[in-house]
Design a protein around this motif. Structure first.
Motif, PDB file in Angstrom:
ATOM      1  N   VAL A   1     -11.166  16.708 -42.628  1.00 28.47           N
ATOM      2  CA  VAL A   1      -9.697  16.754 -42.615  1.00 28.47           C
ATOM      3  C   VAL A   1      -9.119  16.087 -41.375  1.00 28.47           C
ATOM      4  CG1 VAL A   1      -9.654  18.857 -43.993  1.00 28.47           C
ATOM      5  CG2 VAL A   1      -9.696  19.030 -41.493  1.00 28.47           C
ATOM      6  N   ALA A   2      -9.972  15.613 -40.467  1.00 31.68           N
ATOM      7  CA  ALA A   2      -9.493  15.037 -39.207  1.00 31.68           C
ATOM      8  C   ALA A   2      -8.477  13.914 -39.400  1.00 31.68           C
ATOM      9  CB  ALA A   2     -10.681  14.545 -38.375  1.00 31.68           C
ATOM     10  N   PRO A   3      -8.659  12.996 -40.381  1.00 28.26           N
ATOM     11  CA  PRO A   3      -7.671  11.919 -40.542  1.00 28.26           C
ATOM     12  C   PRO A   3      -6.264  12.411 -40.869  1.00 28.26           C
ATOM     13  CG  PRO A   3      -9.713  11.367 -41.673  1.00 28.26           C
ATOM     14  CD  PRO A   3      -9.826  12.799 -41.261  1.00 28.26           C
ATOM     15  N   HIS A   4      -6.156  13.647 -41.369  1.00 28.32           N
ATOM     16  CA  HIS A   4      -4.848  14.187 -41.740  1.00 28.32           C
ATOM     17  C   HIS A   4      -4.225  15.026 -40.626  1.00 28.32           C
ATOM     18  CE1 HIS A   4      -5.844  12.838 -45.777  1.00 28.32           C
ATOM     19  NE2 HIS A   4      -6.979  13.537 -45.717  1.00 28.32           N
ATOM     20  N   LEU A   5      -4.940  15.207 -39.514  1.00 27.49           N
ATOM     21  CA  LEU A   5      -4.435  15.994 -38.389  1.00 27.49           C
ATOM     22  C   LEU A   5      -3.572  15.128 -37.489  1.00 27.49           C
ATOM     23  CD1 LEU A   5      -7.727  17.913 -37.483  1.00 27.49           C
ATOM     24  CD2 LEU A   5      -5.746  18.814 -38.734  1.00 27.49           C
ATOM     25  N   PRO A   6      -2.676  15.741 -36.701  1.00 25.29           N
ATOM     26  CA  PRO A   6      -1.877  14.961 -35.748  1.00 25.29           C
ATOM     27  C   PRO A   6      -2.774  14.187 -34.783  1.00 25.29           C
ATOM     28  CG  PRO A   6      -1.024  17.201 -35.947  1.00 25.29           C
ATOM     29  CD  PRO A   6      -2.326  17.172 -36.687  1.00 25.29           C
ATOM     30  N   ALA A   7      -2.294  13.029 -34.340  1.00 22.08           N
ATOM     31  CA  ALA A   7      -3.095  12.180 -33.455  1.00 22.08           C
ATOM     32  C   ALA A   7      -3.487  12.904 -32.179  1.00 22.08           C
ATOM     33  CB  ALA A   7      -2.325  10.896 -33.140  1.00 22.08           C
ATOM     34  N   SER A   8      -2.577  13.718 -31.645  1.00 18.39           N
ATOM     35  CA  SER A   8      -2.883  14.421 -30.394  1.00 18.39           C
ATOM     36  C   SER A   8      -4.045  15.389 -30.577  1.00 18.39           C
ATOM     37  CB  SER A   8      -1.646  15.175 -29.900  1.00 18.39           C
ATOM     38  OG  SER A   8      -1.208  16.113 -30.883  1.00 18.39           O
ATOM     39  N   PHE A   9      -4.102  16.057 -31.742  1.00 21.75           N
ATOM     40  CA  PHE A   9      -5.193  16.991 -31.983  1.00 21.75           C
ATOM     41  C   PHE A   9      -6.502  16.250 -32.229  1.00 21.75           C
ATOM     42  CE2 PHE A   9      -7.759  20.055 -34.373  1.00 21.75           C
ATOM     43  CZ  PHE A   9      -7.615  21.188 -33.572  1.00 21.75           C
ATOM     44  N   ARG A  10      -6.424  15.136 -32.948  1.00 26.94           N
ATOM     45  CA  ARG A  10      -7.638  14.347 -33.167  1.00 26.94           C
ATOM     46  C   ARG A  10      -8.195  13.830 -31.846  1.00 26.94           C
ATOM     47  NH1 ARG A  10      -5.945   9.831 -37.067  1.00 26.94           N
ATOM     48  NH2 ARG A  10      -3.855  10.673 -36.772  1.00 26.94           N
ATOM     49  N   SER A  11      -7.308  13.406 -30.942  1.00 29.23           N
ATOM     50  CA  SER A  11      -7.776  12.920 -29.647  1.00 29.23           C
ATOM     51  C   SER A  11      -8.443  14.039 -28.859  1.00 29.23           C
ATOM     52  CB  SER A  11      -6.611  12.333 -28.851  1.00 29.23           C
ATOM     53  OG  SER A  11      -5.701  13.344 -28.438  1.00 29.23           O
ATOM     54  N   ARG A  12      -7.948  15.269 -29.025  1.00 27.86           N
ATOM     55  CA  ARG A  12      -8.584  16.402 -28.346  1.00 27.86           C
ATOM     56  C   ARG A  12      -9.989  16.630 -28.894  1.00 27.86           C
ATOM     57  NH1 ARG A  12      -5.756  20.370 -25.843  1.00 27.86           N
ATOM     58  NH2 ARG A  12      -4.440  18.587 -25.320  1.00 27.86           N
ATOM     59  N   LEU A  13     -10.143  16.549 -30.206  1.00 23.75           N
ATOM     60  CA  LEU A  13     -11.472  16.715 -30.803  1.00 23.75           C
ATOM     61  C   LEU A  13     -12.428  15.632 -30.310  1.00 23.75           C
ATOM     62  CD1 LEU A  13     -10.549  17.540 -34.522  1.00 23.75           C
ATOM     63  CD2 LEU A  13     -11.363  19.144 -32.788  1.00 23.75           C
ATOM     64  N   TRP A  14     -11.964  14.390 -30.217  1.00 20.44           N
ATOM     65  CA  TRP A  14     -12.819  13.299 -29.741  1.00 20.44           C
ATOM     66  C   TRP A  14     -13.168  13.479 -28.269  1.00 20.44           C
ATOM     67  CZ3 TRP A  14      -8.949   9.676 -32.555  1.00 20.44           C
ATOM     68  CH2 TRP A  14      -9.310   9.578 -33.894  1.00 20.44           C
ATOM     69  N   SER A  15     -12.219  13.981 -27.496  1.00 22.08           N
ATOM     70  CA  SER A  15     -12.495  14.262 -26.088  1.00 22.08           C
ATOM     71  C   SER A  15     -13.618  15.286 -25.963  1.00 22.08           C
ATOM     72  CB  SER A  15     -11.229  14.773 -25.399  1.00 22.08           C
ATOM     73  OG  SER A  15     -11.502  15.254 -24.095  1.00 22.08           O
ATOM     74  N   TRP A  16     -13.530  16.354 -26.764  1.00 22.63           N
ATOM     75  CA  TRP A  16     -14.586  17.361 -26.734  1.00 22.63           C
ATOM     76  C   TRP A  16     -15.926  16.778 -27.179  1.00 22.63           C
ATOM     77  CZ3 TRP A  16     -11.151  21.469 -29.631  1.00 22.63           C
ATOM     78  CH2 TRP A  16     -10.188  21.972 -28.737  1.00 22.63           C
ATOM     79  N   GLU A  17     -15.886  15.897 -28.176  1.00 24.32           N
ATOM     80  CA  GLU A  17     -17.127  15.278 -28.662  1.00 24.32           C
ATOM     81  C   GLU A  17     -17.787  14.446 -27.564  1.00 24.32           C
ATOM     82  OE1 GLU A  17     -18.568  12.226 -32.215  1.00 24.32           O
ATOM     83  OE2 GLU A  17     -16.696  13.351 -32.433  1.00 24.32           O
ATOM     84  N   ILE A  18     -16.990  13.686 -26.810  1.00 26.08           N
ATOM     85  CA  ILE A  18     -17.528  12.889 -25.711  1.00 26.08           C
ATOM     86  C   ILE A  18     -18.127  13.788 -24.645  1.00 26.08           C
ATOM     87  CG2 ILE A  18     -16.866  11.430 -23.765  1.00 26.08           C
ATOM     88  CD1 ILE A  18     -17.106   9.833 -26.265  1.00 26.08           C
ATOM     89  N   VAL A  19     -17.422  14.853 -24.293  1.00 19.91           N
ATOM     90  CA  VAL A  19     -17.898  15.767 -23.246  1.00 19.91           C
ATOM     91  C   VAL A  19     -19.205  16.426 -23.661  1.00 19.91           C
ATOM     92  CG1 VAL A  19     -17.374  17.903 -22.011  1.00 19.91           C
ATOM     93  CG2 VAL A  19     -15.601  16.160 -22.286  1.00 19.91           C
ATOM     94  N   ILE A  20     -19.269  16.898 -24.907  1.00 16.43           N
ATOM     95  CA  ILE A  20     -20.500  17.532 -25.390  1.00 16.43           C
ATOM     96  C   ILE A  20     -21.647  16.534 -25.380  1.00 16.43           C
ATOM     97  CG2 ILE A  20     -21.602  18.592 -27.408  1.00 16.43           C
ATOM     98  CD1 ILE A  20     -18.845  19.778 -28.114  1.00 16.43           C
ATOM     99  N   GLY A  21     -21.376  15.300 -25.780  1.00 22.02           N
ATOM    100  CA  GLY A  21     -22.422  14.282 -25.791  1.00 22.02           C
ATOM    101  C   GLY A  21     -22.975  13.988 -24.412  1.00 22.02           C
ATOM    102  N   ARG A  22     -22.115  14.024 -23.380  1.00 22.24           N
ATOM    103  CA  ARG A  22     -22.571  13.699 -22.041  1.00 22.24           C
ATOM    104  C   ARG A  22     -23.249  14.874 -21.346  1.00 22.24           C
ATOM    105  NH1 ARG A  22     -18.875   9.311 -18.991  1.00 22.24           N
ATOM    106  NH2 ARG A  22     -20.705   9.499 -17.660  1.00 22.24           N
ATOM    107  N   MET A  23     -23.159  16.064 -21.926  1.00 23.25           N
ATOM    108  CA  MET A  23     -23.859  17.213 -21.330  1.00 23.25           C
ATOM    109  C   MET A  23     -25.366  16.999 -21.311  1.00 23.25           C
ATOM    110  SD  MET A  23     -21.874  20.506 -22.918  1.00 23.25           S
ATOM    111  CE  MET A  23     -20.110  20.671 -22.775  1.00 23.25           C
ATOM    112  N   SER A  24     -25.903  16.289 -22.298  1.00 23.39           N
ATOM    113  CA  SER A  24     -27.352  16.097 -22.380  1.00 23.39           C
ATOM    114  C   SER A  24     -27.881  15.247 -21.230  1.00 23.39           C
ATOM    115  CB  SER A  24     -27.717  15.446 -23.715  1.00 23.39           C
ATOM    116  OG  SER A  24     -27.066  14.192 -23.856  1.00 23.39           O
ATOM    117  N   ASP A  25     -27.005  14.518 -20.528  1.00 24.90           N
ATOM    118  CA  ASP A  25     -27.446  13.718 -19.386  1.00 24.90           C
ATOM    119  C   ASP A  25     -27.767  14.579 -18.178  1.00 24.90           C
ATOM    120  OD1 ASP A  25     -26.992  11.478 -20.937  1.00 24.90           O
ATOM    121  OD2 ASP A  25     -24.970  11.154 -20.156  1.00 24.90           O
ATOM    122  N   ALA A  26     -27.166  15.766 -18.097  1.00 23.65           N
ATOM    123  CA  ALA A  26     -27.420  16.675 -16.966  1.00 23.65           C
ATOM    124  C   ALA A  26     -27.275  18.105 -17.471  1.00 23.65           C
ATOM    125  CB  ALA A  26     -26.451  16.393 -15.818  1.00 23.65           C
TER     126      ALA A  26
END
Length: 413
Positions: free
Chosen positions: A258-283
């Motif tokens: 359902v992400a494409p139907h969510l407001p852009a600001s909320f989608r950007s928040r989800l992507w921000s969290w995805e990036i942060v979670i992905g970089r946790m594996s580096d440390a």
């Protein structure tokens, strides 16, 4: 000398600091901490939850050593008048110490009915001012900040932060009105709650609105579980921090369809969290270091698949805008598993340190639960983990509840 009048003096400035954006709360807690040293001796040793909490702060401060581009401890010169403390670790340690002194001294304070009344009145004043800002924000912003677009934006952000501060104040004020003023109290509480919710919706202050939901849920939780409510509430918050990467990864996956139907600001928040979670594996164990997420400057231009779902002007916008806007994920990203375990353990220790809800007066247990629910909501969506204004206002609010508890216990017996 009782500590109550000093705390009341701080709350006289509460509405002013809130209107100015909240950063003045940290110096205010510094003053109450110094006053605590003058009027009472700290009780030693500290409670286990405080010791573990200080352990987390110490670990976070240490992590600044391996953070990318970590600042110098100090800069400038006292003689030249440009001396400043640049290391965020120092300010975090000082704030934690001053907040602990403030709360510790309040725990030993004498009953102070007048000081307690001043605190309640000033919380009410701030509530009226913030709710009125929906109508008056336009002329007030123009009068204070002029016509400069950047300054007007800064003023609007300050009102938004003031709304979050109100969301921390209402859990204290509403139960007190309903349960202490038998006739007009419930009506006043209803007006304040409706006015606040309407203001948050009209002005788009989503984090403050979510905080109202968190407050209500926590109060109902403790009402249903009068014996073990605090243990489950704070234990649940500890589990939330410990499992944050897994929980948010599942949330992102669940919303993928359902992400494409969510407001852009909320989608950007989800992507921000995805990036942060992905970089946790580096440390994963040590984390990237205190304030490291502030250096993650990748823009949406580097992710054309995401940019294709957004207006073109998003291309130069950072995917992680300064911080993840979720403190649990920021704990994991910057202090690693070690920091997350320490933060979670401190909440578990607090859960077992607090008295049972039924042992407290109803207005006190509901205020404590509501404050925890509101703070957890703001913790999840608004500020950076190292936002001094948020933590200082939370410490003052907790101290107010303690002062009311000690005063009501004495005066009602």
């Amino acid at each position: 000398m009782s500590f109550g009048p000093f705390l009341a003096a701080a709350f006289v400035l509460w509405p002013v600091m809130a209107v100015l954006g909240g950063q003045g709360f940290a110096p205010l807690v510094g003053l109450t901490g110094l006053a605590a040293l003058a009027v009472s001796r700290p009780r030693l040793p500290p409670a286990p939850f405080a010791l573990i909490g200080f352990g987390f702060i110490a670990w976070a401060a240490l992590s600044e050593l391996w953070a990318p581009g970590h600042p110098r401890l100090v800069s400038g010169s006292l003689l030249d008048g440009n001396f400043s403390v640049e290391a965020r670790s120092v300010s975090a340690i000082l704030l934690a110490l001053m907040a602990a002194l403030t709360i510790g001294s309040t725990l030993r304070a004498s009953p102070a009915p007048r000081a307690s009344g001043v605190v309640a009145v000033m919380l009410g004043v701030q509530a009226v001012l913030v709710i009125a800002s929906t109508i008056l924000s336009g002329p007030v912003l123009s009068a204070v900040y002029g016509e400069d677009a950047r300054r007007l934006q800064e003023g609007a952000q300050n009102i938004g932060r003031s709304a979050n501060t109100l969301a921390l104040a209402l859990p204290l004020l509403l139960p007190m009105l309903v349960l202490r003023l038998k006739f007009v109290g419930p009506a006043l509480a209803a007006l304040l709650a409706i006015g606040a919710v309407a203001m948050f919706i009209i002005s788009g202050y989503d984090s403050a609105l979510v905080a109202m939901i968190g407050m209500s849920a926590a109060i109902m939780f403790v009402a249903v579980l009068p014996r073990s409510g605090f243990r489950w509430l704070f234990g649940g918050l500890a589990g939330y921090i410990a499992a944050a990467p897994v929980l948010f990864a599942l949330l992102i996956r669940a919303l993928d369809g359902v992400a494409p139907h969510l407001p852009a600001s909320f989608r950007s928040r989800l992507w921000s969290w995805e990036i942060v979670i992905g970089r946790m594996s580096d440390a994963p164990f040590l984390g990237h270091g205190l304030n490291a997420t502030r250096t993650w400057k990748e823009t949406f231009a580097t992710r054309p698949d995401w940019l294709a779902q957004l207006p073109d002007y998003w291309k130069d916008y950072p995917v992680v805008p300064g911080h993840p806007h979720n403190m649990a994920l920021q704990i994991w990203a910057e202090t690693g598993m070690i920091g997350a375990v320490l933060a979670a353990l401190s909440l578990v220790a607090l859960a077992f340190h607090l008295p049972r809800p039924a042992e407290l007066r109803p207005e006190i247990r509901f205020a404590a639960a509501g404050l925890a629910g509101a703070a957890a909501s703001i913790f999840s969506f608004a500020y950076s983990l190292w936002n001094e204004g948020f933590w200082a206002s939370l410490a003052l609010a907790a101290a107010a509840i303690i002062l009311w508890h000690r005063t009501l216990r004495e005066t009602d017996e």
